[in-house]
Design an enzyme around this catalytic site. Structure first.
Site, PDB file in Angstrom:
ATOM      1  CE  LYS A 200      -3.705   2.351   2.504  1.00 47.58           C
ATOM      2  NZ  LYS A 200      -4.597   2.300   3.685  1.00 47.58           N
ATOM      3  CE  LYS A 254      -6.405   2.046  -0.787  1.00 49.58           C
ATOM      4  NZ  LYS A 254      -7.072   2.074   0.533  1.00 49.58           N
TER       5      LYS A 254
END
Length: 330
Positions: A200, A254
């Site tokens: 992320k 992400k």
């Protein structure tokens, strides 16, 4: 060795729609979609989110209706994110551990009404902290890893006991996946999956999401001390390796489209189910393009989601999930 032109004409298999369909290398179906949904307090509530055109926060009864819609569309899983009222946001994120908090009430309601739809829940403290960070901060404003991880374990247990099928730690604390897996096993939740937000990145694409969960105006500083530097790829592979070793069932990259190289490298290195989140800023850019007359929504949605699958994704979290599912049913 391939034949040379004109014995080889690569356009031959592209000449007709039936032929293109027959030789397509990548298939996108509704079963590859996860639909993120935002929860609001109240009953009969729908709150449109200005920075996410077409997306709303829904009270629990509305979330149940969306889950029924997902079932009808063939979308196998929804992801839940609460907009915790300001008065319940504290320095210690205590509301995250309340078994009757907003997300737990939504989980129970969906499971009672639509048990066949999977529920993915966000394990992180930013919807519950007064400062908007994903963990507990010290006097310098630094997010403390081990203190935060201990709370995340309890948060994951509260969500699992409410009926969550997948807990998804999105906080990027070191070691939290192993701690959550151990706790789930100890409490008898051996079939609750962990989808780790393993790679992320500290991204500029998250702005509309922070509007949706009410944390944008609260965030002090940035998240660069725990989310990844977008310049790094090898580090992402180390993050994924650690989360898998600690017991993650699946991993997530992400944001999405700007990080398809990471998706491909993770898939090729580890050969595990990889997911990506087509985040709020990506969704908003597509919608802005459509509003400006610069693109056509149906084509943009299907092309971008197919790109995720082509890169190696088993599935995609996308706010366009219901629209895509309807397109795919035609």
């Amino acid at each position: 060795m391939s034949a040379a032109f004109p014995a080889a004409r690569l356009r031959r298999t592209r000449a007709s729609a039936w032929s293109r369909a027959m030789v397509a290398e990548t298939v996108l179906t509704p079963s590859n979609l996860i639909w993120p949904l935002f929860i609001a307090e109240g009953e009969g509530v729908e709150e449109p989110i200005a920075s996410l055109p077409g997306v709303s926060r829904w009270s629990v009864d509305g979330i149940v209706a969306r889950a029924r819609e997902a079932r009808e569309l063939g979308i196998p899983c929804i992801a839940l994110f609460p907009n915790t009222p300001r008065e319940l946001r504290t320095e210690d994120a205590g509301e995250a551990l309340n078994p009757d908090n907003l997300i737990c009430r939504a989980i129970r309601a969906v499971k009672a009404a639509v048990p066949e739809v999977g529920i993915l829940t966000d394990v992180a403290l930013d919807p519950y902290t007064a400062h908007g960070h994903d963990g507990i901060v010290d006097e310098r404003g630094y997010v403390m890893n081990d203190v935060t991880s201990a709370i995340l374990v309890e948060q994951a247990l509260v969500q699992a006991e409410a009926g969550a099928d997948i807990v998804a730690p999105s906080d990027m604390m070191d070691g939290r996946v192993g701690a959550i897996r151990h706790a789930l096993e100890q409490r008898g939740h051996c079939n609750v999956q962990i989808m780790a937000y393993a790679a992320k990145y500290a991204s500029a694409f998250y702005g509309p999401f922070r509007d949706a969960v009410g944390s944008r105006g609260l965030l002090k500083g940035d998240k660069k001390s725990y989310q990844m530097d977008y310049a790094n790829a090898e580090e992402a592979l180390r993050e994924v390796a650690m989360d898998l070793a600690e017991g993650a069932d699946t991993v997530m990259v992400k944001p999405g489209l700007p990080y398809l190289d990471i998706v491909r490298r993770v898939k090729e290195r580890f050969e595990v189910p990889v997911f990506a989140y087509q985040v709020s800023g990506e969704y908003a850019m597509i919608e802005a393009s459509v509003a400006a007359g610069a693109g056509e929504r149906d084509a943009l949605v299907l092309e971008t989601l197919t790109a995720f699958r082509r890169a190696g994704c088993s599935g995609v979290l996308t706010y366009h999930a219901p629209h895509a599912a309807r397109l795919l049913a035609r």
